[in-house]
Enzyme design. Structure first.
Site, mmCIF file in Angstrom:
data_model
loop_
_atom_site.group_PDB
_atom_site.id
_atom_site.type_symbol
_atom_site.label_atom_id
_atom_site.label_comp_id
_atom_site.label_asym_id
_atom_site.label_seq_id
_atom_site.Cartn_x
_atom_site.Cartn_y
_atom_site.Cartn_z
ATOM 1 N N GLY A 8 22.475 91.902 55.737
ATOM 2 C CA GLY A 8 22.968 91.813 56.963
ATOM 3 C C GLY A 8 21.587 92.011 58.077
ATOM 4 O O GLY A 8 21.576 93.084 59.456
ATOM 5 N N GLY A 11 22.285 91.364 62.051
ATOM 6 C CA GLY A 11 23.104 91.812 62.689
ATOM 7 C C GLY A 11 22.535 93.015 63.452
ATOM 8 O O GLY A 11 21.347 92.641 63.589
ATOM 9 N N GLN A 12 23.351 93.747 64.771
ATOM 10 C CA GLN A 12 22.638 95.011 65.311
ATOM 11 C C GLN A 12 21.471 95.550 64.649
ATOM 12 O O GLN A 12 20.420 95.712 65.021
ATOM 13 C CB GLN A 12 23.605 96.026 65.803
ATOM 14 C CG GLN A 12 22.994 96.326 67.329
ATOM 15 C CD GLN A 12 23.990 97.548 67.677
ATOM 16 O OE1 GLN A 12 25.455 97.769 66.744
ATOM 17 N NE2 GLN A 12 23.488 97.866 68.764
ATOM 18 N N TYR A 142 37.443 100.945 58.426
ATOM 19 C CA TYR A 142 36.255 101.638 58.531
ATOM 20 C C TYR A 142 35.879 102.843 57.995
ATOM 21 O O TYR A 142 35.054 102.362 57.048
ATOM 22 C CB TYR A 142 36.385 100.913 59.910
ATOM 23 C CG TYR A 142 34.264 101.397 59.786
ATOM 24 C CD1 TYR A 142 33.806 100.345 59.862
ATOM 25 C CD2 TYR A 142 34.189 102.569 61.310
ATOM 26 C CE1 TYR A 142 32.322 99.919 59.833
ATOM 27 C CE2 TYR A 142 33.085 102.135 60.620
ATOM 28 C CZ TYR A 142 31.852 101.360 60.410
ATOM 29 O OH TYR A 142 30.170 101.845 61.164
ATOM 30 N N LYS A 146 33.564 103.528 54.430
ATOM 31 C CA LYS A 146 32.244 104.629 54.991
ATOM 32 C C LYS A 146 33.029 105.562 53.534
ATOM 33 O O LYS A 146 31.407 105.941 53.676
ATOM 34 C CB LYS A 146 32.246 104.874 56.320
ATOM 35 C CG LYS A 146 31.935 103.446 57.295
ATOM 36 C CD LYS A 146 30.490 102.842 56.813
ATOM 37 C CE LYS A 146 30.227 102.197 58.052
ATOM 38 N NZ LYS A 146 28.816 101.598 56.665
#
Ligand code: SER
Length: 319
Positions: A8, A11-12, A142, A146
């Site tokens: 990832g 990504g951010q 989500y 998690k």
């Protein structure tokens, strides 16, 4: 940590974590792995970059062996609002991806960092001073991924001895790479709109308090936790960490101190508002403070001032 893989990476969090890790551990020792999004130029120029689909265990295995990886920061995941739009795909990327990373880590003896989130809590969780160990019955895909991920990381440590560690991130605010489809994204979008239009229409309603953190704190947290002497840790995974808690109108007020004419109105998105209403307003991060010395450095005012300076420079550079 000598040879690190970041999934990832485009990504951010990933784009900034890769940069920080490369400064610390040497550019050649940090492999950035992205999948669907084209990599930022700096990711490729600074050090090794590879394309990696985390739903393919053979590809993870080959990458880990090829680069002789000993630590994986596994960030590849879909965010909350996107996951609600396509829960089947969210399960595949978020859960199968983590399972594959843990399996490869079990076989290749890698340590794993897994970011959980405020999304791991649900409507039955106490929303103020949310305890480290508490009721977790999330009602979003989500969140289901998690909380399952937290449990799976604990399991891989206790059953197989994999050195898994992780935090529960709040909403993350940054100027480098925008988040892609989260519920806390308003707290990033607002800065772009404030600088470019002096106005913003917020998709969460007034009074929606959520935990937030500025990216430099989030990056430091991941690195500090992975570098901590493991004998200090009682919890390994899913440490609550936070830096600030605010509602949209408070962020607007903070921006107004720098951009006096800034106006905000509201057009509430029911899906993201429902998600936000099921998340903590403010987490208790005492366990992280005690066990590995976690401490945030940016509060609301410091974050706002830094964001506006950095983003103004970035946006004028790209005009
Ligand atoms: N920032 C994330 C989201 O909004 C929560 O972890 O999806």
């Amino acid at each position: 940590m000598k040879r690190i893989l970041v999934t990832g990476a485009t990504g951010q969090i990933g784009s900034e974590l890769v940069h920080a890790l490369r400064l610390r551990y040497g550019s050649d020792n940090v492999v950035a792995a992205g999948h669907q999004k084209a990599p930022q130029q700096s990711l490729i120029e600074e050090g090794p970059f590879t394309t990696l689909d985390v739903t393919c265990i053979e590809a993870i295995n080959a990458t880990v062996q090829h680069y002789r990886i000993d630590t994986i920061f596994h960030l590849a995941a879909l965010l909350s609002a996107v996951s609600e739009k396509n829960p089947q795909r969210a399960w595949k990327v978020n859960m199968d991806g983590l399972f594959n990373v843990l399996e490869v880590s079990r076989e290749q003896r890698c340590a794993v960092f897994f970011p959980s989130s405020i999304g791991a809590f649900g409507p039955d969780t106490p929303r103020d001073n949310t305890p480290q160990d508490t009721l977790q019955r999330p009602n979003t895909m989500y969140g289901v991924c998690k909380v399952s991920g937290e449990l799976l990381c604990d399991y891989y440590f206790s059953r197989f001895g994999v050195d898994t560690r992780g935090v529960r991130y709040p909403g993350l605010i940054s100027y480098e790479t925008p988040p892609g489809g989260g519920t806390t994204d308003y707290a990033v979008e607002i800065f772009y709109h404030a600088i470019q239009n002096k106005s913003y229409t917020c998709f969460l309603q007034q009074g929606t308090y959520l935990d937030m953190m500025y990216m430099p704190d989030a990056i430091r947290a991941a690195i500090e936790l992975m570098e901590t002497d493991v004998s200090r840790l009682k919890h390994r995974n899913a440490f609550n960490i936070t830096a600030m808690s605010f509602a949209p109108e408070e962020l607007a007020e903070s921006i107004r101190k720098h951009i006096p004419g800034f106006r905000m109105d509201y057009n509430v998105d029911p899906v993201r508002q429902a998600i936000a209403n099921s998340w903590p307003r403010h987490m208790d991060d005492h366990a992280a403070r005690t066990e590995w010395g976690w401490e945030s450095q940016f509060d609301l005012e410091q974050m706002t001032a830094h964001m506006l300076t950095q983003l103004t420079a970035k946006l004028s550079a790209t005009l």
